[in-house]
Design an enzyme around this catalytic site. Structure first.
Site, PDB file in Angstrom:
ATOM      1  N   GLU A  20       0.754  -1.310  -0.186  1.00  0.00           N
ATOM      2  CA  GLU A  20       0.054  -0.048  -0.038  1.00  0.00           C
ATOM      3  C   GLU A  20       0.775   1.194  -0.141  1.00  0.00           C
ATOM      4  OE1 GLU A  20      -3.122   2.445   2.825  1.00  0.00           O
ATOM      5  OE2 GLU A  20      -2.578   0.452   3.384  1.00  0.00           O
ATOM      6  N   LEU A  21       0.753   2.223  -1.181  1.00  0.00           N
ATOM      7  CA  LEU A  21       1.583   3.335  -1.254  1.00  0.00           C
ATOM      8  C   LEU A  21       1.557   4.303   0.025  1.00  0.00           C
ATOM      9  CD1 LEU A  21       3.289   5.014  -3.212  1.00  0.00           C
ATOM     10  CD2 LEU A  21       1.401   6.037  -4.052  1.00  0.00           C
ATOM     11  N   ASP A  22       2.786   4.474   0.650  1.00  0.00           N
ATOM     12  CA  ASP A  22       2.904   5.400   1.837  1.00  0.00           C
ATOM     13  C   ASP A  22       2.144   4.767   2.897  1.00  0.00           C
ATOM     14  OD1 ASP A  22       4.863   6.569   0.563  1.00  0.00           O
ATOM     15  OD2 ASP A  22       3.421   8.256  -0.181  1.00  0.00           O
ATOM     16  N   GLY A  23       1.716   3.589   2.866  1.00  0.00           N
ATOM     17  CA  GLY A  23       0.739   3.269   4.059  1.00  0.00           C
ATOM     18  C   GLY A  23       1.361   2.196   5.127  1.00  0.00           C
TER      19      GLY A  23
END
Lengths: 299, 299, 299, 299
Positions: free
Chosen positions: B241-244
């Site tokens: 999950e991008l930047d998650g």
């Protein structure tokens, strides 16, 4: 009904009836953690939190804080302590065991400035300070009505050069043996040495701090004249050396040339109350060990 | 002679040859600390540092970090690990043991902005990052000469929409199995999923952060338009999950209406390099455990 | 006598009787500062403080705050304002002039949580908030006795889905035109649009803030699950867009994995009260200009 | 091509060719702002930024910083200065006018520790320090190759008790009149009084700071022994009183009992480089005025 004024402290969470904390200091050596944790496991305790720290790995001191749960703690705490003494002797430990159900009793000493007292009472009211505030003592009568509105006894003991000895005698009589912690919440008198000895590492003071420090009177005026960009406050345990005891907590705030002396003092008050409240909370939660002139704070 | 350019990393302190660290996660239950510390004591190890944390005292997870010394560690580490597996199985532990003498190997990925790379190299040069920087990989050639002046290999792998698959294949080939940690030091490309899986919780990314967050493009311009008073940066492990992914460290700085978008970006760069350097240091020192999408950082 | 409970606000410093502040916004262009300062000089005023800021030097907006002294201000303020309108028209200024002797009147709206209210009352008592607190309005009766002990009227207006319209009508009747500033000190109800319009940029709200932001309910629980390392609070002017108005002030505090959800909330409360108190103080001191959705704060 | 190593400073933004800054100090009195702004308006200048501050409203000092644009500034600056002298004389002003196109020249003095030098060079490379770094002078040869790789001359002037006088003479010869600002980037020698006089308020030094301050040698060891919770750094102008000059900027970081003396030093280095870089940037941008032993910093 005004619950804020009437209610005080907070009710224990259920699990706390069987919870206790241990603080241990001793010379470092092999097997300490194993001995302590084995002892607790054998006695049926479950460790829920544990911190250790070794000061100077080569032959230094070892510090430990353990929080554990034990069924029917109240009935078993005396036996537990007696049994533990064997381990304590073996490792030359200084140690204490505090059941959470035995709330610490606090005496707050205050002069005219009320910001630190108000802060402590607010935290206590909000349930964030898990202790009993047993009394407030002041050399001024100003805060009497306010303090008593919380249901807390207020002792007004004036201090003048002539009556100083008598005032200290009275203070000692009211405080000594009745409380576990003394908080100097901007109490502008020197504390009697007869209180310092029995309350070693149990008297917390708050005072302003500067980068750099300023020697002599009117430190805020000096700080202003030097144009400092940061001012702070330090909470420490009281020792015989004025403002020289072990530091518990410090904090700072940025200031600028626009802040005149009274504004610096105002900002200083805000830092003082935050720093003092943290230091008192950590003491109440048995997070602080003292070695020589230094604290180990497990937060 | 210019020692700064030529020297790299730092020489081990003598005691470190026999020092190791363990990281343990398992469901909480009675006897874990006792079992681990008893095991180490039995094997002649001396615990010099230990941290524990129980997430949710009622049936939650238990996390532990231990630093210990053991004579002739190099010869005994394999046996120690084999012996420990019995305890690990009993308590369903996930665990690792890292001798300090086996330095972690780092690959740094960078694009055009050099501030994070320069910071990491400075810490490494100063001896504050106890690891080997094995390679720098970039989709731009700009930093080649600079990086090679430290004696570090520099791989220029251009990435275009057409060559993306091929570039990722090359990267994987160069990196996979060769390093222990991947640091995205302002690497402005999505990392290939084929790297994320083998390097789970071993890829650190840095990005700007705002209060509140701004969705969509040009976050600094949005932050300026909203007049935010604080900007920050977040270092986290990379997940699908991008930047998650799990947050390792964050920090912030005050800004004001006087800071235009380019000044906000400048301040943002300074926060990014400080936050990334801390996160990398803590990973290298085995201070971080991950559970679900959250870190436990023992500092 | 308990001066703390009875006394309120503070007495004006002598020089303040002749002091006023101007706030000016207009399109930037040559000659603005010259025109304003020439005007004040001509009228016998002495500028003691002045701040200017040009947003975007190429064709942007110009903002100015001036603090000045003028002998016999009370008698001359009407004439001064009338004369100034010529300059204001020439430069298309939005402007205000506030004599310090006309204290701003505040209405505080509060629900059950008392920390922000207690903080504001403490600052006011300490003389740090140079305003009148005209009333406290709450949808709960809890704080009535406490607030009235300061001599401040307390209006209990319950809000239920059924009585919402009627409650808003009552609020509007009590507040509108009676006060200069509305402070939402953890008021957990949506403010009526009929209040927002007449009090544009004069309603201050406080709420928690996170890096990153969390969408949906239970933000503290979400922040805990993600393991954030910093939590904060934002004070802003209320607009029709929920929590989307111009930001006045923000601050943050570090947290760690050891802080559970209730501890995060406790820390959040401490940040909220500090940030809200600063925002209210700055508004009272005429330090804030609003342009589009952004503040210029001259501190 | 490695642009990082070769490029230096930054190219001016177009508008800067016609931009200048004025710094003014004088006794406060009516009409100063009007006179200055009227003068600039008359001469066709457009004020883009202006800050004023009056120290002590009753008969104190007045400080002003103005940033303005003027078409064909280069041709008109001499006339502008000549014309302004009439106003300056009337108000007893100390003043300076700095066209942005005339970049300030910096000499950096450094000993063995490189962190402050590396930081300044990084900011300069990144285009964040709008000045020329004209030379680096050191009493050690270590950084020669590194500094020269930026195209900056490096002078190695050894200092021993015997050669001190001769070394100072050489320094003076190399520096005096050639640069506008001297930065002591951890230069561990006393600066010659013959440099202090001509460079009054133009020599910036950085040193560690503690709450409280520690007198005598080994301050980090003393800070460790006292268990301080915050350490800091102070950037100040150099005066004849050692470390007693006007403070420009300070900052701090939290530390704990876990940080040993070498870790405290490491953290101290990080604070030093950030604080020094800010102080140098503000000096370069003409944001600092000095009055007596205090700075007014317009940021």
């Amino acid at each position: 009904m005004d619950t804020r004024i009437k209610a005080g402290g907070r009710s224990a969470k259920p699990y706390e009836h069987n919870r206790a904390r241990m603080l241990i200091s001793c010379p470092d050596g092999p097997g300490i953690v194993a001995a302590v944790s084995h002892f607790l496991h054998q006695h049926g305790a479950n460790i829920v939190q544990s911190d250790q720290y070794t000061m100077d790995p080569e032959g230094g001191m070892f510090f430990m804080r353990i929080e554990f749960d034990l069924e029917q703690l109240a009935d078993r705490v005396a036996g537990l302590k007696a049994d533990f003494q064997t381990i304590a002797d073996k490792f030359e430990m200084q140690w204490n065991l505090y059941p959470l159900s035995q709330k610490k009793k606090i005496a707050i000493l205050v002069s005219k400035e009320d910001h630190c007292l108000v802060e402590l009472l607010w935290h206590w009211q909000a349930g964030d300070l898990d202790a009993d505030i047993s009394m407030v003592i002041s050399n001024h009568p100003d805060m009497k009505e306010y303090v008593e509105s919380f249901g807390i006894p207020y002792y007004h003991i004036p201090v003048t050069p002539d009556t100083k000895a008598e005032a200290e005698r009275k203070q000692l009589e009211i405080i000594n043996g009745k409380v576990d912690l003394i908080v100097l919440a901007r109490y502008m008198q020197i504390v009697s040495p007869s209180l310092i000895e029995p309350y070693r590492n149990r008297i917390i003071n708050i005072h302003h701090s500067f980068l750099p420090a300023f020697v002599g009177g009117k430190p805020y005026a000096q700080a202003y004249d030097r144009g400092v960009k940061i001012i702070g406050a330090t909470a420490h345990y009281v020792t015989e050396e004025l403002d020289g005891g072990p530091i518990i907590e410090q904090d700072v705030q940025r200031v600028s040339h626009r802040d005149d002396v009274s504004e610096l003092k105002r900002i200083g008050r805000t830092i003082e109350r935050v720093v003092l409240a943290r230091a008192v909370k950590w003491h109440i939660e048995d997070r602080i060990l003292v070695h020589q002139n230094k604290t180990v704070v497990f937060i």
